[in-house]
Structure formats: C-alpha cells, structure tokens
Enzyme design. Sequence first.
Site, PDB file in Angstrom:
ATOM      1  N   LYS A   1       0.794  -1.225   0.000  1.00 45.67           N
ATOM      2  CA  LYS A   1       0.000   0.000   0.000  1.00 45.67           C
ATOM      3  C   LYS A   1       0.829   1.278   0.000  1.00 45.67           C
ATOM      4  O   LYS A   1       0.477   2.254  -0.667  1.00 45.67           O
ATOM      5  CB  LYS A   1      -0.956   0.007   1.200  1.00 45.67           C
ATOM      6  CG  LYS A   1      -2.048  -1.041   1.134  1.00 45.67           C
ATOM      7  CD  LYS A   1      -2.983  -0.922   2.331  1.00 45.67           C
ATOM      8  CE  LYS A   1      -4.088  -1.953   2.287  1.00 45.67           C
ATOM      9  NZ  LYS A   1      -5.047  -1.782   3.396  1.00 45.67           N
TER      10      LYS A   1
ATOM     11  N   ASN B   1      -5.134   1.915  -1.398  1.00 48.16           N
ATOM     12  CA  ASN B   1      -5.642   0.547  -1.524  1.00 48.16           C
ATOM     13  C   ASN B   1      -6.474   0.378  -2.789  1.00 48.16           C
ATOM     14  O   ASN B   1      -6.933  -0.711  -3.087  1.00 48.16           O
ATOM     15  CB  ASN B   1      -6.443   0.134  -0.285  1.00 48.16           C
ATOM     16  CG  ASN B   1      -7.852   0.705  -0.272  1.00 48.16           C
ATOM     17  OD1 ASN B   1      -8.104   1.771  -0.835  1.00 48.16           O
ATOM     18  ND2 ASN B   1      -8.771   0.027   0.386  1.00 48.16           N
TER      19      ASN B   1
ATOM     20  N   ASP C   1     -10.252   2.171   2.891  1.00 52.13           N
ATOM     21  CA  ASP C   1     -10.396   1.425   4.152  1.00 52.13           C
ATOM     22  C   ASP C   1     -11.182   2.233   5.187  1.00 52.13           C
ATOM     23  O   ASP C   1     -12.074   1.709   5.861  1.00 52.13           O
ATOM     24  CB  ASP C   1      -9.017   1.063   4.726  1.00 52.13           C
ATOM     25  CG  ASP C   1      -8.358  -0.089   3.982  1.00 52.13           C
ATOM     26  OD1 ASP C   1      -9.060  -0.793   3.235  1.00 52.13           O
ATOM     27  OD2 ASP C   1      -7.134  -0.273   4.145  1.00 52.13           O
TER      28      ASP C   1
ATOM     29  N   TYR D   1     -12.201  -9.120  12.175  1.00 55.48           N
ATOM     30  CA  TYR D   1     -13.405  -9.781  11.658  1.00 55.48           C
ATOM     31  C   TYR D   1     -13.372 -11.293  11.803  1.00 55.48           C
ATOM     32  O   TYR D   1     -14.341 -11.985  11.490  1.00 55.48           O
ATOM     33  CB  TYR D   1     -13.644  -9.398  10.195  1.00 55.48           C
ATOM     34  CG  TYR D   1     -12.511  -9.736   9.255  1.00 55.48           C
ATOM     35  CD1 TYR D   1     -12.423 -10.983   8.650  1.00 55.48           C
ATOM     36  CD2 TYR D   1     -11.523  -8.794   8.970  1.00 55.48           C
ATOM     37  CE1 TYR D   1     -11.384 -11.295   7.789  1.00 55.48           C
ATOM     38  CE2 TYR D   1     -10.485  -9.095   8.109  1.00 55.48           C
ATOM     39  CZ  TYR D   1     -10.415 -10.341   7.529  1.00 55.48           C
ATOM     40  OH  TYR D   1      -9.382 -10.651   6.688  1.00 55.48           O
TER      41      TYR D   1
END
Length: 289
Positions: free
Chosen positions: A73, A94, A109, A237
Amino acid sequence: MEGRITGHTGLLALIGSPVGHSGSPAMYNYSFARLGLDYAYVAFDIKVEEVASAIAAMKTFKMRGCNVTMPCKTEAVKYMDELSKAAQIIGAVNTIVNDNGKLTGHMTDGEGFVNNLRDHGIDVKGKKLTVAGGGGAATAIQVQCALDGAREISIFNIKDAFFARTLQTAEKIKKAVPGCIVNVYDIADTEKMTAEIQDSNIFVNATIVGMKPMDQESVVKDTAAFYPGLVVADAVYNPEETRLLTEAKAAGCTCVGGKGMLLWQGVSAFRLYTGMDMPVEEVKEKFFS
C-alpha cells in the site's frame, strides 16, 4: 465466467501478498455479472519489490485499475499521478483507478469503516472517538473519521519505535482538518484509556488484539470503560465476535464487528471503478452472511 469474457472485457485485479485467501475476486465478479458490466477481476501475488513493474503492466494492459493490499500500500503511492485527500494524508493507497494512463490512488479502508457504522445507523459527525492502534487500518479510520466531521479523536498506540509515526499522523490530521481535536496517548496507560473511552461516543479497536492467536485477549483492560450507549467497533473480523465485543455487549454497548468494513471498502472501490453501486444487499447475503 467464460460466457462473459470477450475481446472487450476490461481487467481489474488485487495486488499484494498473500492474496490466495481473498474474497475480492468472487465479490467483484458476481457484482459485474449481476450489473451486466464487461469486466473481470483476478488476484496477483505481488511482493513490494514487484510493485513498480506490476503498475507498469497495469498501464500496458490498459487495466481499469486495481486494489492494493499489504504489504504494497505505501509502495504503490510512489507511482500515482494523483492522490485522494485521504490517501495524501495517510501516505498509502488501496485502490488505483486508471483513466487512460492517469493513475489516481485512493484509500477506501476508512470509508469502509465509516460506511459500516452508517449501515448500523451510526454517524461519526460531531462525535468523539477513541481509537486503539496506529497501523495502516487505524490510520485510515482516524483520517476518514476526521474528514467526515468527527469532533475529537483520541489515539492510543504502543510507545515503540513507530510511536513517532502516530504523532505525525495526528499532526497531519490537525493540518488537514483544523476543526478536529486529535490527541495521542500511550496504550499502556490503562487509566487514561479508560477515562477517554468513558468520555467518547465511539470506541474503535484497530489493533490485531482479538485476532488469533490473541483471540482470548481484549485491547480494553478495564471493562469499567464501557457504558450503555457507547458504540464499540472492532476492525478484527475473525472471529466475528471478539472478546472486546462480548464484554462490551454485556455492558450494554452497541457493538459493530469488522466484517462489514471489508464489504464497504469494496463498495467504495467498485463505485470508483464503475461509477455504479455494487448490489450491496445481495453481496452481503451471498458472501458475508
């Protein structure tokens, strides 16, 4: 897929390493097919030292663009012709959009985080946030929340060799969004962190604490920090419900998991590529339920 590929099919891709686990190709290709868009999306395993040649190939193949994941990135920024406001402040991209050879780098993001909150009926505008973490995801969240009108952001990070970078991020945010108050503290100061969370509307964990092998840990050491009505959001997550969220829920907090952030950052990138909205509810049901 083979029925959709023609001599005119546009190519998009994910670059980074590793990428074999990514769900992006399935999500994007489903959305292209659903909307009748003549694009195909693949993943290329690209190391940092290969970024320059990968982006040159993107231009040569006249690709519409690509998503960029770790560890590429910050390297990709060097080859952009233009950067979005968020990408400028963060110093990373990104999402790259190729407009006839002109490359614009975006960072979605943070948008993914903010839109995931919005999807749960929560707006960051005028709110005070406390954010744990100073890495890439944390920085993107901090910057986007400031750009979207957060009143104050308190950042807690490990006081290590990278702490100076967190201080620099805070200064960049203050310069770009003078109306947003930004403070930086040592994450080891549990008493200060508890006090800041209690004084906040939203608490965000943007560290890897809660992810395996730290899935039995929480970044919040004193659960007295939680109060009914506090929004607690976790960028982790997997697992879907971290120890942080379990303890926050028990205290009456409104909890938001990290899975939706993945979806919504993709939604933002999809719009940049196509000018159209991804079929979000269908994608949620098919890939995120």
